[in-house]
Design a protein around this motif. Structure first.
Motif, PDB file in Angstrom:
ATOM      1  N   MET A 175      13.975  11.051  13.268  1.00 47.00           N
ATOM      2  CA  MET A 175      15.209  10.274  13.161  1.00 47.00           C
ATOM      3  C   MET A 175      15.233   9.433  11.887  1.00 47.00           C
ATOM      4  SD  MET A 175      17.195  10.910  15.810  1.00 47.00           S
ATOM      5  CE  MET A 175      18.229   9.491  16.085  1.00 47.00           C
ATOM      6  N   ALA A 176      14.042   9.066  11.396  1.00 44.01           N
ATOM      7  CA  ALA A 176      13.973   8.211  10.207  1.00 44.01           C
ATOM      8  C   ALA A 176      13.928   8.999   8.906  1.00 44.01           C
ATOM      9  CB  ALA A 176      12.735   7.314  10.292  1.00 44.01           C
ATOM     10  N   ARG A 177      13.877  10.305   8.989  1.00 39.32           N
ATOM     11  CA  ARG A 177      13.626  11.139   7.809  1.00 39.32           C
ATOM     12  C   ARG A 177      14.705  11.002   6.743  1.00 39.32           C
ATOM     13  NH1 ARG A 177      11.441  16.379  10.007  1.00 39.32           N
ATOM     14  NH2 ARG A 177       9.660  15.019  10.352  1.00 39.32           N
ATOM     15  N   ASP A 178      15.942  10.806   7.130  1.00 35.31           N
ATOM     16  CA  ASP A 178      17.039  10.761   6.166  1.00 35.31           C
ATOM     17  C   ASP A 178      17.359   9.345   5.695  1.00 35.31           C
ATOM     18  OD1 ASP A 178      17.350  13.523   6.335  1.00 35.31           O
ATOM     19  OD2 ASP A 178      18.738  13.364   8.031  1.00 35.31           O
TER      20      ASP A 178
ATOM     21  N   LEU B 198       0.793  -1.222   0.000  1.00 34.54           N
ATOM     22  CA  LEU B 198       0.000   0.000   0.000  1.00 34.54           C
ATOM     23  C   LEU B 198       0.832   1.282   0.000  1.00 34.54           C
ATOM     24  CD1 LEU B 198      -2.722  -1.044   2.614  1.00 34.54           C
ATOM     25  CD2 LEU B 198      -3.004  -0.904   0.138  1.00 34.54           C
ATOM     26  N   VAL B 199       2.105   1.176   0.344  1.00 41.37           N
ATOM     27  CA  VAL B 199       2.962   2.354   0.491  1.00 41.37           C
ATOM     28  C   VAL B 199       4.148   2.223  -0.462  1.00 41.37           C
ATOM     29  CG1 VAL B 199       4.367   3.690   2.098  1.00 41.37           C
ATOM     30  CG2 VAL B 199       2.270   2.579   2.902  1.00 41.37           C
ATOM     31  N   THR B 200       4.498   3.281  -1.123  1.00 38.34           N
ATOM     32  CA  THR B 200       5.621   3.250  -2.061  1.00 38.34           C
ATOM     33  C   THR B 200       6.925   2.981  -1.318  1.00 38.34           C
ATOM     34  OG1 THR B 200       6.012   5.638  -1.876  1.00 38.34           O
ATOM     35  CG2 THR B 200       4.467   4.892  -3.577  1.00 38.34           C
ATOM     36  N   PRO B 201       7.904   2.339  -1.976  1.00 37.68           N
ATOM     37  CA  PRO B 201       9.167   2.021  -1.303  1.00 37.68           C
ATOM     38  C   PRO B 201       9.826   3.224  -0.643  1.00 37.68           C
ATOM     39  CG  PRO B 201       9.048   0.862  -3.391  1.00 37.68           C
ATOM     40  CD  PRO B 201       7.850   1.771  -3.338  1.00 37.68           C
ATOM     41  N   ALA B 202       9.757   4.379  -1.290  1.00 34.68           N
ATOM     42  CA  ALA B 202      10.427   5.571  -0.749  1.00 34.68           C
ATOM     43  C   ALA B 202       9.789   6.061   0.544  1.00 34.68           C
ATOM     44  CB  ALA B 202      10.412   6.691  -1.783  1.00 34.68           C
ATOM     45  N   ASP B 203       8.528   5.696   0.771  1.00 39.08           N
ATOM     46  CA  ASP B 203       7.809   6.217   1.937  1.00 39.08           C
ATOM     47  C   ASP B 203       7.704   5.211   3.094  1.00 39.08           C
ATOM     48  OD1 ASP B 203       7.325   8.621   0.636  1.00 39.08           O
ATOM     49  OD2 ASP B 203       5.451   7.887  -0.258  1.00 39.08           O
ATOM     50  N   ARG B 204       8.154   3.968   2.903  1.00 39.75           N
ATOM     51  CA  ARG B 204       7.878   2.926   3.891  1.00 39.75           C
ATOM     52  C   ARG B 204       8.533   3.197   5.238  1.00 39.75           C
ATOM     53  NH1 ARG B 204       8.771  -2.004  -0.358  1.00 39.75           N
ATOM     54  NH2 ARG B 204       6.820  -1.687  -1.527  1.00 39.75           N
ATOM     55  N   THR B 205       9.798   3.573   5.224  1.00 39.11           N
ATOM     56  CA  THR B 205      10.475   3.801   6.504  1.00 39.11           C
ATOM     57  C   THR B 205       9.830   4.951   7.264  1.00 39.11           C
ATOM     58  OG1 THR B 205      12.574   2.889   5.720  1.00 39.11           O
ATOM     59  CG2 THR B 205      12.675   4.408   7.581  1.00 39.11           C
TER      60      THR B 205
ATOM     61  N   SER C 188      16.316   1.194  14.546  1.00 37.34           N
ATOM     62  CA  SER C 188      14.988   0.849  14.036  1.00 37.34           C
ATOM     63  C   SER C 188      14.803   1.344  12.613  1.00 37.34           C
ATOM     64  CB  SER C 188      13.907   1.449  14.941  1.00 37.34           C
ATOM     65  OG  SER C 188      13.918   0.866  16.226  1.00 37.34           O
ATOM     66  N   ALA C 189      15.117   2.618  12.379  1.00 33.54           N
ATOM     67  CA  ALA C 189      14.939   3.187  11.039  1.00 33.54           C
ATOM     68  C   ALA C 189      15.789   2.455  10.010  1.00 33.54           C
ATOM     69  CB  ALA C 189      15.281   4.672  11.061  1.00 33.54           C
TER      70      ALA C 189
ATOM     71  N   ARG D   5      24.289   3.265   7.211  1.00 38.72           N
ATOM     72  CA  ARG D   5      24.935   4.323   7.997  1.00 38.72           C
ATOM     73  C   ARG D   5      24.203   4.546   9.317  1.00 38.72           C
ATOM     74  NH1 ARG D   5      25.864   7.086   2.996  1.00 38.72           N
ATOM     75  NH2 ARG D   5      24.030   8.404   3.313  1.00 38.72           N
ATOM     76  N   ALA D   6      22.864   4.523   9.270  1.00 38.23           N
ATOM     77  CA  ALA D   6      22.090   4.704  10.494  1.00 38.23           C
ATOM     78  C   ALA D   6      22.370   3.582  11.483  1.00 38.23           C
ATOM     79  CB  ALA D   6      20.600   4.772  10.164  1.00 38.23           C
ATOM     80  N   VAL D   7      22.447   2.354  10.984  1.00 45.18           N
ATOM     81  CA  VAL D   7      22.736   1.215  11.864  1.00 45.18           C
ATOM     82  C   VAL D   7      24.145   1.328  12.437  1.00 45.18           C
ATOM     83  CG1 VAL D   7      23.054  -1.289  11.936  1.00 45.18           C
ATOM     84  CG2 VAL D   7      21.087  -0.322  10.731  1.00 45.18           C
ATOM     85  N   ARG D   8      25.099   1.727  11.608  1.00 46.40           N
ATOM     86  CA  ARG D   8      26.475   1.883  12.082  1.00 46.40           C
ATOM     87  C   ARG D   8      26.556   2.948  13.174  1.00 46.40           C
ATOM     88  NH1 ARG D   8      28.574   2.207   7.457  1.00 46.40           N
ATOM     89  NH2 ARG D   8      28.711   4.474   7.228  1.00 46.40           N
ATOM     90  N   ARG D   9      25.864   4.080  12.972  1.00 44.20           N
ATOM     91  CA  ARG D   9      25.859   5.118  14.008  1.00 44.20           C
ATOM     92  C   ARG D   9      25.205   4.606  15.289  1.00 44.20           C
ATOM     93  NH1 ARG D   9      24.395   8.615   9.641  1.00 44.20           N
ATOM     94  NH2 ARG D   9      22.208   8.465  10.285  1.00 44.20           N
ATOM     95  N   SER D  10      24.172   3.772  15.138  1.00 49.92           N
ATOM     96  CA  SER D  10      23.501   3.258  16.334  1.00 49.92           C
ATOM     97  C   SER D  10      24.445   2.403  17.166  1.00 49.92           C
ATOM     98  CB  SER D  10      22.262   2.448  15.938  1.00 49.92           C
ATOM     99  OG  SER D  10      22.592   1.156  15.472  1.00 49.92           O
ATOM    100  N   GLY D  11      25.320   1.647  16.502  1.00 47.11           N
ATOM    101  CA  GLY D  11      26.284   0.838  17.250  1.00 47.11           C
ATOM    102  C   GLY D  11      27.277   1.680  18.026  1.00 47.11           C
ATOM    103  N   LEU D  12      27.732   2.764  17.409  1.00 44.47           N
ATOM    104  CA  LEU D  12      28.653   3.671  18.102  1.00 44.47           C
ATOM    105  C   LEU D  12      27.982   4.325  19.306  1.00 44.47           C
ATOM    106  CD1 LEU D  12      30.242   5.341  14.938  1.00 44.47           C
ATOM    107  CD2 LEU D  12      31.428   3.866  16.581  1.00 44.47           C
ATOM    108  N   VAL D  13      26.727   4.747  19.125  1.00 38.04           N
ATOM    109  CA  VAL D  13      26.009   5.385  20.227  1.00 38.04           C
ATOM    110  C   VAL D  13      25.703   4.368  21.336  1.00 38.04           C
ATOM    111  CG1 VAL D  13      23.932   6.670  20.865  1.00 38.04           C
ATOM    112  CG2 VAL D  13      25.045   7.118  18.680  1.00 38.04           C
ATOM    113  N   MET D  14      25.394   3.109  20.961  1.00 41.27           N
ATOM    114  CA  MET D  14      25.145   2.087  21.982  1.00 41.27           C
ATOM    115  C   MET D  14      26.405   1.792  22.780  1.00 41.27           C
ATOM    116  SD  MET D  14      22.103   1.068  22.567  1.00 41.27           S
ATOM    117  CE  MET D  14      22.564  -0.336  23.570  1.00 41.27           C
ATOM    118  N   LEU D  15      27.561   1.811  22.126  1.00 35.70           N
ATOM    119  CA  LEU D  15      28.817   1.622  22.855  1.00 35.70           C
ATOM    120  C   LEU D  15      28.993   2.738  23.880  1.00 35.70           C
ATOM    121  CD1 LEU D  15      31.561   0.282  23.338  1.00 35.70           C
ATOM    122  CD2 LEU D  15      32.469   1.641  21.428  1.00 35.70           C
ATOM    123  N   ALA D  16      28.724   3.968  23.466  1.00 34.39           N
ATOM    124  CA  ALA D  16      28.818   5.093  24.406  1.00 34.39           C
ATOM    125  C   ALA D  16      27.803   4.944  25.534  1.00 34.39           C
ATOM    126  CB  ALA D  16      28.599   6.405  23.659  1.00 34.39           C
TER     127      ALA D  16
END
Length: 419
Positions: free
Chosen positions: A266-269, A127-134, A325-326, A278-289
């Motif tokens: 947070m999911a906009r980009d 029902l939702v276009t690929p660009a809008d799903r996230t 999540s995003a 990139r979002a997942v990679r940043r999440s790992g760095l922030v979780m380490l902190a």
């Protein structure tokens, strides 16, 4: 920039209404279920834990075939039936008074919930276009948290009364919420079912997709943040710090409100495989902190300093949660063939029950037993999984062709039929 919780009008808003309807009941269920099963049903904590572990283990392996059913028979009808099945399983809790009956009802509940999650994702994909799903999923996550918060308040009223009738009312509310969810889903347009399998194509193709399996496994590791918030951090605060016990509830509320307010932003980009990894990679760095900051809370600091440190750790944790999540939403759809979204989402969704089943034992061993070294090791695990996600996604992309919209096409397999 104003906080936007409501998704765009049309199918996304109807999906959000369905999400809100059952999350209200679930919020009340989550805060009262343990006392209901012990005081009303008469089960021991050991029996409850055993039954739920078995139930979610079964649920985790049924998400794929139920997702495949959604592909073949249509996701809307499948989602409606599974919402009704979930409501029926919750309603059955009102009448059971034995362990065996509870085990069977819990298994039905877990199977229906896992299947419903896969069917809903397939419905959204149709029902939702690929660009809008996230972006839509971010709205749904905000709606989910809002519903859980309101439902938890309703459950708190039942806990305050602490009567047999109050607990029964909560479970009846949860059952009714899934009935309402099914009725709301019927307002959505039907999504064409997938075409018949191509020659030589396995019925459950996702089980042979090794790159997607690796991506799913890495995501399951990152989802250890769920029992971290619900179990490990409360135990850490009470047993290893001098912070007041009420802070446990405050940190949970902080997480819920932050996701409700900022998940969409947070999911906009995140709009494709590159931005998702990139979002997942940043999440790992922030979780380490975050893990390092939580470890600092055991340093024997003054009480209010310890509170500030724990709040800082919780803020970092929820930022990482929203980024992960995003990114994972985008990745899970981008790597799924367009005619097999249901079974692929069912497989990807197994990370949730796996994390909830294995996470409590792992996290209590790492944090409650090991203490500070356990926090640092856990942060390293999060970081390693997040860094490995990029190569795993690129491997999955090489295994199939990906369009600019991020949809994987498995030629010469047919896509969805119009019948």
């Amino acid at each position: 920039m104003p906080i936007q919780i409501l998704p765009p009008a049309g199918a996304p808003r109807v999906l959000a209404a369905a999400q809100l309807s059952n999350s209200l009941g679930d919020g009340a269920y989550y805060v009262t279920s343990a006392l209901y099963f012990t005081r009303v049903v008469g089960l021991s904590p050991t029996q409850i834990g055993l039954a739920l572990t078995v139930a979610w283990a079964i649920g985790s392996v049924t998400g794929v075939p139920l997702g495949a059913l959604a592909d073949r028979r249509g996701p809307r009808g499948t989602a409606v039936l599974l919402a009704l099945a979930t409501g029926a399983s919750v309603a059955s809790f009102l009448f059971i008074r034995s362990f065996v009956a509870f085990l069977l009802a819990a298994c039905l509940y877990a199977v229906a919930q896992c299947g419903l999650a896969a069917a809903r994702q397939a419905l959204l994909a149709g029902l939702v276009t690929p660009a809008d799903r996230t972006g839509v999923l971010a709205h749904l996550q905000s709606t989910l948290n809002a519903g859980l918060a309101i439902g938890a308040a309703v459950g708190g009223i039942a806990l305050n009364y602490d009567t047999h009738e109050a607990y029964l009312a909560v479970f009846a509310l949860d059952a009714a919420s899934f009935l309402l969810c099914a009725l709301v889903l019927l307002r959505l347009p039907a999504v064409p079912r997938s075409a018949a399998r191509g020659k030589g194509e396995p019925r459950l193709a996702v089980l042979r997709d090794r790159p997607y399996a690796v991506v799913t496994a890495l995501n399951a590791v990152l989802l250890l943040r769920m029992p971290l918030l619900s179990l490990a951090i409360p135990l850490w605060v009470v047993d290893r710090t001098g912070a007041p016990s009420w802070l446990v509830s405050a940190l949970f509320v902080l997480n819920t409100l932050a996701v409700m307010a900022f998940q969409v932003r947070m999911a906009r980009d995140v709009d494709g495989p590159r931005t998702a990894t990139r979002a997942v990679r940043r999440s790992g760095l922030v979780m380490l902190a975050s893990c390092a900051v939580f470890a600092l809370s055991a340093a024997g600091l003054p009480a209010w300093t310890t509170v500030a440190v724990l709040v800082a750790g919780a803020v970092l944790q929820v930022i990482a949660e929203m980024q992960q999540s995003a990114g994972s939403w985008q990745i899970s759809f981008d790597l799924a063939p367009t005619h097999q979204v249901g079974q692929y989402q069912g497989f990807f969704g197994t990370g949730v029950p796996v994390a909830r089943t294995l996470g409590p034992l792992l996290l209590t061993s790492l944090l409650v037993v090991w203490g500070v070294p356990g926090w640092l090791l856990l942060g390293g695990i999060f970081l390693a999984a997040s860094l490995a996600m990029g190569p795993a996604v690129r491997w999955a992309e090489r295994a199939g062709s990906v369009t600019q919209a991020g949809q994987r096409i498995e030629s010469p397999r047919p896509l969805a039929s119009e019948g």
